[in-house]
Design a protein around this motif. Structure first.
Motif, PDB file in Angstrom:
ATOM      1  N   PHE A 217    -109.066  34.668   0.873  1.00  0.00           N
ATOM      2  CA  PHE A 217    -109.437  35.333   2.130  1.00  0.00           C
ATOM      3  C   PHE A 217    -109.263  34.399   3.325  1.00  0.00           C
ATOM      4  N   PHE A 218    -109.889  33.221   3.265  1.00  0.00           N
ATOM      5  CA  PHE A 218    -109.841  32.315   4.411  1.00  0.00           C
ATOM      6  C   PHE A 218    -108.433  31.768   4.657  1.00  0.00           C
ATOM      7  N   LEU A 219    -107.717  31.464   3.607  1.00  0.00           N
ATOM      8  CA  LEU A 219    -106.344  30.966   3.789  1.00  0.00           C
ATOM      9  C   LEU A 219    -105.435  32.054   4.345  1.00  0.00           C
ATOM     10  N   PHE A 220    -105.631  33.296   3.894  1.00  0.00           N
ATOM     11  CA  PHE A 220    -104.842  34.394   4.451  1.00  0.00           C
ATOM     12  C   PHE A 220    -105.110  34.539   5.943  1.00  0.00           C
ATOM     13  N   ARG A 221    -106.385  34.520   6.326  1.00  0.00           N
ATOM     14  CA  ARG A 221    -106.716  34.645   7.754  1.00  0.00           C
ATOM     15  C   ARG A 221    -106.107  33.484   8.537  1.00  0.00           C
ATOM     16  N   LEU A 222    -106.175  32.267   7.979  1.00  0.00           N
ATOM     17  CA  LEU A 222    -105.603  31.097   8.642  1.00  0.00           C
ATOM     18  C   LEU A 222    -104.108  31.296   8.895  1.00  0.00           C
ATOM     19  N   PHE A 223    -103.356  31.646   7.859  1.00  0.00           N
ATOM     20  CA  PHE A 223    -101.911  31.816   8.014  1.00  0.00           C
ATOM     21  C   PHE A 223    -101.572  33.020   8.894  1.00  0.00           C
ATOM     22  N   ASP A 224    -102.381  34.081   8.823  1.00  0.00           N
ATOM     23  CA  ASP A 224    -102.119  35.269   9.632  1.00  0.00           C
ATOM     24  C   ASP A 224    -102.351  34.995  11.119  1.00  0.00           C
ATOM     25  N   ILE A 225    -103.321  34.167  11.433  1.00  0.00           N
ATOM     26  CA  ILE A 225    -103.612  33.843  12.830  1.00  0.00           C
ATOM     27  C   ILE A 225    -102.703  32.724  13.331  1.00  0.00           C
ATOM     28  N   TRP A 226    -102.513  31.697  12.544  1.00  0.00           N
ATOM     29  CA  TRP A 226    -101.709  30.526  12.916  1.00  0.00           C
ATOM     30  C   TRP A 226    -100.222  30.874  13.016  1.00  0.00           C
ATOM     31  N   LYS A 227     -99.740  31.683  12.090  1.00  0.00           N
ATOM     32  CA  LYS A 227     -98.358  32.155  12.035  1.00  0.00           C
ATOM     33  C   LYS A 227     -97.310  31.040  11.967  1.00  0.00           C
ATOM     34  N   PRO A 228     -97.439  30.158  10.972  1.00  0.00           N
ATOM     35  CA  PRO A 228     -96.418  29.106  10.842  1.00  0.00           C
ATOM     36  C   PRO A 228     -95.116  29.652  10.263  1.00  0.00           C
ATOM     37  N   TRP A 229     -94.039  29.011  10.545  1.00  0.00           N
ATOM     38  CA  TRP A 229     -92.730  29.174   9.940  1.00  0.00           C
ATOM     39  C   TRP A 229     -92.326  30.632   9.738  1.00  0.00           C
ATOM     40  N   LEU A 230     -92.199  31.091   8.506  1.00  0.00           N
ATOM     41  CA  LEU A 230     -91.701  32.439   8.228  1.00  0.00           C
ATOM     42  C   LEU A 230     -92.667  33.530   8.684  1.00  0.00           C
ATOM     43  N   VAL A 231     -93.942  33.209   8.726  1.00  0.00           N
ATOM     44  CA  VAL A 231     -94.930  34.170   9.210  1.00  0.00           C
ATOM     45  C   VAL A 231     -94.647  34.466  10.684  1.00  0.00           C
ATOM     46  N   GLY A 232     -94.481  33.421  11.476  1.00  0.00           N
ATOM     47  CA  GLY A 232     -94.182  33.581  12.902  1.00  0.00           C
ATOM     48  C   GLY A 232     -92.826  34.227  13.144  1.00  0.00           C
ATOM     49  N   ARG A 233     -91.852  33.852  12.324  1.00  0.00           N
ATOM     50  CA  ARG A 233     -90.521  34.451  12.468  1.00  0.00           C
ATOM     51  C   ARG A 233     -90.577  35.956  12.240  1.00  0.00           C
ATOM     52  N   ALA A 234     -91.313  36.376  11.218  1.00  0.00           N
ATOM     53  CA  ALA A 234     -91.453  37.807  10.950  1.00  0.00           C
ATOM     54  C   ALA A 234     -92.194  38.490  12.093  1.00  0.00           C
ATOM     55  N   ASP A 235     -93.237  37.852  12.611  1.00  0.00           N
ATOM     56  CA  ASP A 235     -94.007  38.419  13.714  1.00  0.00           C
ATOM     57  C   ASP A 235     -93.149  38.585  14.966  1.00  0.00           C
ATOM     58  N   ARG A 236     -92.232  37.668  15.181  1.00  0.00           N
ATOM     59  CA  ARG A 236     -91.373  37.724  16.376  1.00  0.00           C
ATOM     60  C   ARG A 236     -90.257  38.761  16.264  1.00  0.00           C
ATOM     61  N   ARG A 237     -90.149  39.434  15.134  1.00  0.00           N
ATOM     62  CA  ARG A 237     -89.170  40.521  15.005  1.00  0.00           C
ATOM     63  C   ARG A 237     -89.498  41.663  15.971  1.00  0.00           C
ATOM     64  N   HIS A 238     -90.780  41.844  16.226  1.00  0.00           N
ATOM     65  CA  HIS A 238     -91.256  42.906  17.126  1.00  0.00           C
ATOM     66  C   HIS A 238     -90.778  44.285  16.684  1.00  0.00           C
ATOM     67  N   ASP A 239     -90.890  44.523  15.376  1.00  0.00           N
ATOM     68  CA  ASP A 239     -90.598  45.851  14.850  1.00  0.00           C
ATOM     69  C   ASP A 239     -91.568  46.154  13.722  1.00  0.00           C
ATOM     70  N   ALA A 240     -91.477  47.375  13.190  1.00  0.00           N
ATOM     71  CA  ALA A 240     -92.411  47.799  12.150  1.00  0.00           C
ATOM     72  C   ALA A 240     -92.307  46.921  10.901  1.00  0.00           C
ATOM     73  N   LYS A 241     -91.104  46.525  10.536  1.00  0.00           N
ATOM     74  CA  LYS A 241     -90.956  45.660   9.358  1.00  0.00           C
ATOM     75  C   LYS A 241     -91.629  44.312   9.596  1.00  0.00           C
ATOM     76  N   GLY A 242     -91.518  43.802  10.812  1.00  0.00           N
ATOM     77  CA  GLY A 242     -92.174  42.538  11.146  1.00  0.00           C
ATOM     78  C   GLY A 242     -93.684  42.627  11.044  1.00  0.00           C
ATOM     79  N   VAL A 243     -94.252  43.791  11.393  1.00  0.00           N
ATOM     80  CA  VAL A 243     -95.701  43.996  11.282  1.00  0.00           C
ATOM     81  C   VAL A 243     -96.145  43.779   9.839  1.00  0.00           C
ATOM     82  N   MET A 244     -95.376  44.312   8.904  1.00  0.00           N
ATOM     83  CA  MET A 244     -95.708  44.153   7.488  1.00  0.00           C
ATOM     84  C   MET A 244     -95.331  42.767   6.965  1.00  0.00           C
TER      85      MET A 244
END
Length: 170
Positions: free
Chosen positions: A113-140
């Motif tokens: 739980f805590f590590l997921f929240r950390l990576f979801d908020i911090w958004k390092p590397w591939l997490v941030g890259r996916a978030d920057r897609r700015h589309d529905a697939k990136g949301v998931m």
């Protein structure tokens, strides 16, 4: 129906921090699935939540490109369950359940739980890259990457603790 799915029965409407509420509900439900139905049921539920999330988020954001509304938490469920699969697999591979002896197993789900929240908020590397897609697939995808990283780190931490810390205490 899309709102019910995407908000995970309106959990995403809780304030503040709907993503954290969604993750908390997800870890509790995922833990219960694993305890009562087993690891394979959690694996199937994770795949189903991911597939349902890709579809429902895609439908909800079809005419709203670039949006990632905070009330959408089906992505947190999919990512949190992916993170939870790692400690669940560790127990399952030894013929155990995460709910057998709560004083021994709670660190796995709590760390996930805590590590997921950390990576979801911090958004390092591939997490941030996916978030920057700015589309529905990136949301998931950003939450699935966060879940993958959280799961890997939770297993590494468990290995360090059980292998090194407990080894030094002997």
């Amino acid at each position: 129906m899309l709102k019910l799915i995407n908000t995970v029965f309106y959990v995403g409407l809780l304030r503040p921090a709907p993503g954290t509420w969604g993750s908390l509900v997800a870890v509790l439900i995922g833990w219960a699935i694993e305890h009562y139905l087993g690891f394979l049921a959690l694996l199937v539920a994770t795949i189903a939540a991911s597939a349902l999330g890709f579809w429902s988020v895609g439908e909800a954001l079809r005419d709203r490109p670039g949006e990632d509304p905070s009330e959408i938490v089906i992505d947190e469920v999919a990512g949190q369950w992916l993170a939870l699969l790692f400690p669940a697999f560790g127990f399952w591979s030894r013929g155990l359940s995460m709910g057998v002896d709560l004083h021994m197993v709670w660190p796995g789900p709590v760390a996930a739980f805590f590590l997921f929240r950390l990576f979801d908020i911090w958004k390092p590397w591939l997490v941030g890259r996916a978030d920057r897609r700015h589309d529905a697939k990136g949301v998931m995808l950003d939450d699935l990457w966060a879940g993958l990283f959280a799961g890997i780190v939770s297993i590494l931490l468990a290995g360090l603790y059980h292998g090194i810390v407990l080894g030094l205490m002997k």
